[in-house]
Design a protein around this motif. Structure first.
Motif, short mmCIF file in Angstrom:
data_model
loop_
_atom_site.label_atom_id
_atom_site.label_comp_id
_atom_site.label_asym_id
_atom_site.label_seq_id
_atom_site.Cartn_x
_atom_site.Cartn_y
_atom_site.Cartn_z
N UNK A 54 -0.15 -6.89 -4.44
CA UNK A 54 0.96 -6.76 -5.38
C UNK A 54 0.72 -5.66 -6.40
N UNK A 55 -0.49 -5.61 -6.94
CA UNK A 55 -0.79 -4.64 -7.98
C UNK A 55 -0.78 -3.21 -7.46
N UNK A 56 -1.17 -3.01 -6.20
CA UNK A 56 -1.20 -1.65 -5.67
C UNK A 56 0.18 -1.12 -5.33
N UNK A 57 1.19 -2.01 -5.28
CA UNK A 57 2.52 -1.54 -4.93
C UNK A 57 3.50 -1.57 -6.12
N UNK A 58 3.20 -2.35 -7.16
CA UNK A 58 4.11 -2.43 -8.30
C UNK A 58 4.21 -1.10 -9.03
N UNK A 59 3.05 -0.51 -9.35
CA UNK A 59 3.07 0.75 -10.10
C UNK A 59 3.80 1.87 -9.34
N UNK A 60 3.49 2.11 -8.05
CA UNK A 60 4.25 3.12 -7.31
C UNK A 60 5.73 2.82 -7.22
N UNK A 61 6.08 1.53 -7.11
CA UNK A 61 7.49 1.16 -7.04
C UNK A 61 8.20 1.51 -8.35
N UNK A 62 7.51 1.29 -9.47
CA UNK A 62 8.06 1.68 -10.77
C UNK A 62 8.26 3.19 -10.83
N UNK A 63 7.25 3.93 -10.33
CA UNK A 63 7.38 5.38 -10.27
C UNK A 63 8.59 5.78 -9.44
N UNK A 64 8.73 5.16 -8.28
CA UNK A 64 9.79 5.54 -7.35
C UNK A 64 11.17 5.30 -7.95
N UNK A 65 11.33 4.16 -8.62
CA UNK A 65 12.65 3.81 -9.15
C UNK A 65 12.93 4.49 -10.49
N UNK A 66 12.02 4.30 -11.44
CA UNK A 66 12.27 4.80 -12.79
C UNK A 66 12.14 6.31 -12.89
N UNK B 299 4.63 9.22 -3.53
CA UNK B 299 4.47 7.81 -3.90
C UNK B 299 3.79 7.04 -2.76
N UNK B 300 4.11 7.38 -1.52
CA UNK B 300 3.46 6.75 -0.38
C UNK B 300 1.97 7.06 -0.36
N UNK B 301 1.63 8.30 -0.67
CA UNK B 301 0.22 8.68 -0.73
C UNK B 301 -0.47 7.98 -1.90
N UNK B 302 0.23 7.84 -3.03
CA UNK B 302 -0.33 7.12 -4.18
C UNK B 302 -0.61 5.66 -3.81
N UNK B 303 0.31 5.03 -3.09
CA UNK B 303 0.11 3.66 -2.62
C UNK B 303 -1.13 3.58 -1.74
N UNK B 304 -1.27 4.56 -0.85
CA UNK B 304 -2.41 4.58 0.07
C UNK B 304 -3.72 4.75 -0.69
N UNK B 305 -3.74 5.68 -1.65
CA UNK B 305 -4.95 5.91 -2.44
C UNK B 305 -5.33 4.66 -3.24
N UNK B 306 -4.34 4.02 -3.84
CA UNK B 306 -4.60 2.81 -4.63
C UNK B 306 -5.09 1.68 -3.76
N UNK B 307 -4.51 1.55 -2.58
CA UNK B 307 -4.92 0.48 -1.65
C UNK B 307 -6.36 0.68 -1.19
N UNK B 308 -6.70 1.91 -0.83
CA UNK B 308 -8.06 2.20 -0.39
C UNK B 308 -9.05 2.02 -1.53
N UNK B 309 -8.62 2.39 -2.73
CA UNK B 309 -9.48 2.21 -3.90
C UNK B 309 -9.79 0.73 -4.12
N UNK B 310 -8.78 -0.11 -3.98
CA UNK B 310 -8.99 -1.55 -4.19
C UNK B 310 -9.86 -2.16 -3.10
#
Length: 251
Positions: free
Chosen positions: A22-34, A59-70
């Protein structure tokens, strides 16, 4: 079989802790929408009328980087519980351990990228290259996640605790994201910043994904060149992770 067992073990941990997804996708989703809503009007000239389509690859790459980081946290959790060292002394190839955890991050990255693509449909995003372009986005995300997850695996074995790991990975992820063409086109950038963006490998992944979304045809030559570059990086990060894991065995 050992690789699949490690993969399943890591995936099971992830879904037992859904907050990590959830945490790795909320921030990118905020970026994408806002961000697309706020900056979209001033950026329509470079995004063919839909700035959301322009920033979606970044944003997709940001999601990927955040997911791999976690995914690097798995090693710290296993060390705290002692299971990390039990796996090390088990009759399992070190390459299977690295590959299993690396593929876990890849699987989650593909799932979260798919979620972003589905959500983007409701924001009027259209993939101009059609079904073939959509399919070609999968290997791009795969090699991006594989490279980054291998790197994160190695870094998690280098650093002493998860607090320092989180600080370092946030610095790396945000630096790679902002020093790329994720939010703005290359033509508006010059000087040393342009050079930094050009040597950032994720810039080329973002540009390739963007070309598949916004382009009218697929530039196969450039696409294969970018994929070849990242395949080499994948081998490098995997070798580094394997070397660090071998050094843990020696300790």
């Amino acid at each position: 079989m050992a690789t699949l067992n490690i993969l399943w073990r890591s995936i099971k941990w992830r879904f037992q802790n859904p907050i990590s997804i959830l945490l790795t996708i909320i921030q990118p989703l905020i970026w994408l929408i806002l961000y697309s809503a706020i900056a979209g009007q001033s950026m329509q000239s470079i995004s063919r009328g839909n700035y959301t389509s322009f920033i979606l690859p970044g944003i997709m790459v940001l999601v990927t980087l955040a997911c791999c980081s976690s995914s690097g946290y798995i090693n710290f959790i296993m060390k705290s519980k002692g299971s990390f060292y039990r796996i090390l002394i088990a009759p399992i190839k070190r390459s299977s351990i690295v590959l299993g955890q690396t593929l876990e991050a890849v699987c989650i990255s593909l799932i979260e990228s798919a979620i972003m693509l589905v959500l983007s449909i409701f924001l009027s995003v259209h993939i101009s290259t059609g079904f073939v372009g959509l399919i070609m986005m999968l290997p791009l995300i795969f090699i991006t996640a594989f490279f980054m997850s291998g790197l994160c695996f190695a870094i998690s074995l280098i650093l002493p605790n998860e607090i320092i790991y989180e600080t370092i990975m946030n610095l790396i992820v945000l630096s790679l994201f902002f020093a790329s063409t994720a939010l703005f086109p290359m033509k508006n950038i010059s000087g040393g910043l342009k050079f930094a963006i050009m040597i950032n490998p994720f810039t080329h992944i973002i540009n390739s994904l963007r070309a598949l979304i916004l382009g009218t045809s697929i530039d196969w030559q450039n696409l294969l060149l970018v994929m070849s570059l990242f395949i080499l990086l994948c081998f490098g990060s995997f070798a580094l992770a394997l070397w660090k894991l071998e050094s843990e065995t020696v300790k």
